[in-house]
Design an enzyme around this catalytic site. Structure first.
Site, short mmCIF file in Angstrom:
data_model
loop_
_atom_site.label_atom_id
_atom_site.label_comp_id
_atom_site.label_asym_id
_atom_site.label_seq_id
_atom_site.Cartn_x
_atom_site.Cartn_y
_atom_site.Cartn_z
N ASP A 1 10.50 -0.25 2.06
CA ASP A 1 10.60 -1.15 3.28
C ASP A 1 10.43 -2.56 3.31
O ASP A 1 9.57 -3.02 2.46
CB ASP A 1 9.89 -0.57 4.55
CG ASP A 1 11.00 -0.60 5.78
OD1 ASP A 1 11.21 -1.88 6.61
OD2 ASP A 1 11.28 0.45 6.62
N ASP B 1 12.90 -5.57 -0.53
CA ASP B 1 14.14 -4.33 -0.37
C ASP B 1 14.53 -3.73 -1.50
O ASP B 1 14.51 -3.07 -3.45
CB ASP B 1 14.90 -6.17 -0.83
CG ASP B 1 16.58 -5.83 -0.62
OD1 ASP B 1 17.04 -4.17 -0.17
OD2 ASP B 1 17.31 -6.81 -0.40
N ASP C 1 19.45 1.22 9.57
CA ASP C 1 19.56 0.00 10.76
C ASP C 1 21.50 0.32 10.77
O ASP C 1 22.31 0.23 10.07
CB ASP C 1 19.49 -1.60 10.43
CG ASP C 1 18.12 -1.60 10.05
OD1 ASP C 1 17.07 -1.01 11.09
OD2 ASP C 1 17.68 -3.06 9.04
N ASP D 1 22.06 8.16 14.61
CA ASP D 1 22.60 8.71 15.47
C ASP D 1 23.52 8.17 15.79
O ASP D 1 24.30 7.66 16.79
CB ASP D 1 21.59 8.66 16.70
CG ASP D 1 21.39 7.08 15.94
OD1 ASP D 1 21.27 6.15 14.98
OD2 ASP D 1 20.25 6.89 17.23
N ARG E 1 11.05 8.50 13.94
CA ARG E 1 10.48 7.51 15.26
C ARG E 1 12.06 7.04 15.67
O ARG E 1 12.43 7.31 16.84
CB ARG E 1 9.40 6.26 15.19
CG ARG E 1 9.13 5.14 15.77
CD ARG E 1 8.38 4.10 15.08
NE ARG E 1 7.21 5.57 14.49
CZ ARG E 1 5.64 4.37 15.22
NH1 ARG E 1 6.07 3.08 16.12
NH2 ARG E 1 4.57 4.75 15.13
N GLU F 1 15.08 8.61 15.17
CA GLU F 1 15.24 9.75 16.24
C GLU F 1 15.38 10.08 16.98
O GLU F 1 16.02 10.23 18.51
CB GLU F 1 16.06 10.77 14.69
CG GLU F 1 16.42 12.08 15.21
CD GLU F 1 16.01 13.23 13.97
OE1 GLU F 1 14.94 12.81 13.49
OE2 GLU F 1 17.04 14.11 14.35
C1 LIG Z 1 16.25 2.09 11.96
S1 LIG Z 1 14.84 2.02 11.78
C2 LIG Z 1 14.49 3.49 10.89
C3 LIG Z 1 13.30 3.45 10.15
C4 LIG Z 1 12.63 5.50 9.98
N1 LIG Z 1 13.55 6.02 9.05
C5 LIG Z 1 13.48 5.69 11.31
O1 LIG Z 1 13.60 6.50 10.63
O2 LIG Z 1 11.97 5.54 12.16
C6 LIG Z 1 15.33 1.08 9.47
C7 LIG Z 1 14.71 0.48 8.46
O3 LIG Z 1 15.70 0.28 7.20
C8 LIG Z 1 14.31 -0.59 6.85
N2 LIG Z 1 15.28 -1.84 6.10
C9 LIG Z 1 16.64 -2.18 6.16
N3 LIG Z 1 16.63 -3.02 5.10
C10 LIG Z 1 16.04 -1.97 3.88
C11 LIG Z 1 16.22 -2.94 2.47
N4 LIG Z 1 17.30 -3.20 2.30
N5 LIG Z 1 14.94 -2.38 2.16
C12 LIG Z 1 14.10 -2.08 2.82
N6 LIG Z 1 14.22 -1.32 3.81
C13 LIG Z 1 15.50 -2.00 4.61
C14 LIG Z 1 14.28 -1.74 8.56
O4 LIG Z 1 13.14 -2.57 8.05
C15 LIG Z 1 13.90 -0.73 8.88
O5 LIG Z 1 12.39 -0.34 9.01
#
Ligand SMILES: C[S@@+](CC[C@H](N)C(=O)[O-])C[C@H]1O[C@@H](n2cnc3c(N)ncnc32)[C@H](O)[C@@H]1O
Length: 199
Positions: A59, A86, A108, A144, A177, A179
């Site tokens: 993350d 990343d 995201d 979702d 979280r 979800e």
């Molecule tokens: C919507 S959140 C979902 C978090 C977790 N999987 C959950 O379901 O609760 C998406 C996560 O992906 C991370 N993220 C987005 N692009 C990323 C990347 N290129 N490398 C690592 N993490 C990334 C964001 O920082 C964020 O914490």
């Protein structure tokens, strides 16, 4: 500070030499990359539940990494490492066919049409995921967002090396979280499971 103390112990460099699993985990167990772990509740729960698998949770979000580091320490996990950076850059450190699985739980959504190219399951990324998976390795995406499902299905279904589609929600996948937010808003949850062809 927690981050300063634990990041050097549990976090891996985003770039550098080809990933050496024996140097990092001290063994050659199946290796799963979890992209976008948020605060790490699900990644730590799953790592604790299956100690036979090594997991790298990725993350970019610093508070999420800090929270996950605290969980790793308090739970005494030895099969989970983190990338604070990343994931798409980090994947360059892995050889083709070296991963047992890739998890992407509630990426995201990037709902605006002009931002869709940032989605995790675009053609370029799916090609890379498929190449990195070992034969029989899995790509598990949960979301979702209905048009994220449609995009992921369209691209993965068309990939010559991937076989799979929508599955019933696996009981073993903890509710994440994000979800919970989707469920509270009344959005249906979809899990997709694709396997790399070959033997
Ligand atoms: C919507 S959140 C979902 C978090 C977790 N999987 C959950 O379901 O609760 C998406 C996560 O992906 C991370 N993220 C987005 N692009 C990323 C990347 N290129 N490398 C690592 N993490 C990334 C964001 O920082 C964020 O914490």
């Amino acid at each position: 500070m927690l981050l300063e103390r634990l990041e050097p112990v549990w976090c891996l460099p985003e770039t550098g030499e080809t990933f050496d699993r024996v140097a990092v985990f001290g063994r050659t167990a199946p290796l799963v990359i979890d992209i976008g772990i948020g605060f790490g509740d699900t990644a730590t729960t799953m790592a604790a539940h299956d100690p036979s698998v090594d997991v790298i949770g990725c993350d970019v979000h610093t508070p999420g990494i800090a929270s996950t580091l605290a969980r790793i320490e308090s739970m005494g996990l030895t099969n989970l490492r983190l990338l604070h950076g990343d994931a798409l850059v980090f994947l360059d450190r892995f050889e083709p066919g070296s991963l047992a699985g890739i998890r992407i739980y509630f990426p995201d959504p990037w709902p605006k049409a002009r931002h869709r190219h940032r989605r995790m399951t675009d053609e370029v990324n799916v090609n890379r995921f498929a190449e990195l998976l070992e034969p029989g390795g899995f790509l598990h995406v949960a979301t979702d967002i209905s048009d994220y499902v449609a995009q992921t299905q369209r691209i993965c279904d068309a990939h010559p090396d991937l076989n799979g589609g929508v599955i019933d929600r696996p009981e073993w996948r903890p509710v994440t979280r994000y979800e919970r937010k989707g469920l509270a808003a009344g959005r249906p949850i979809t899990d997709m499971w694709y396997v790399r062809r070959g033997s």
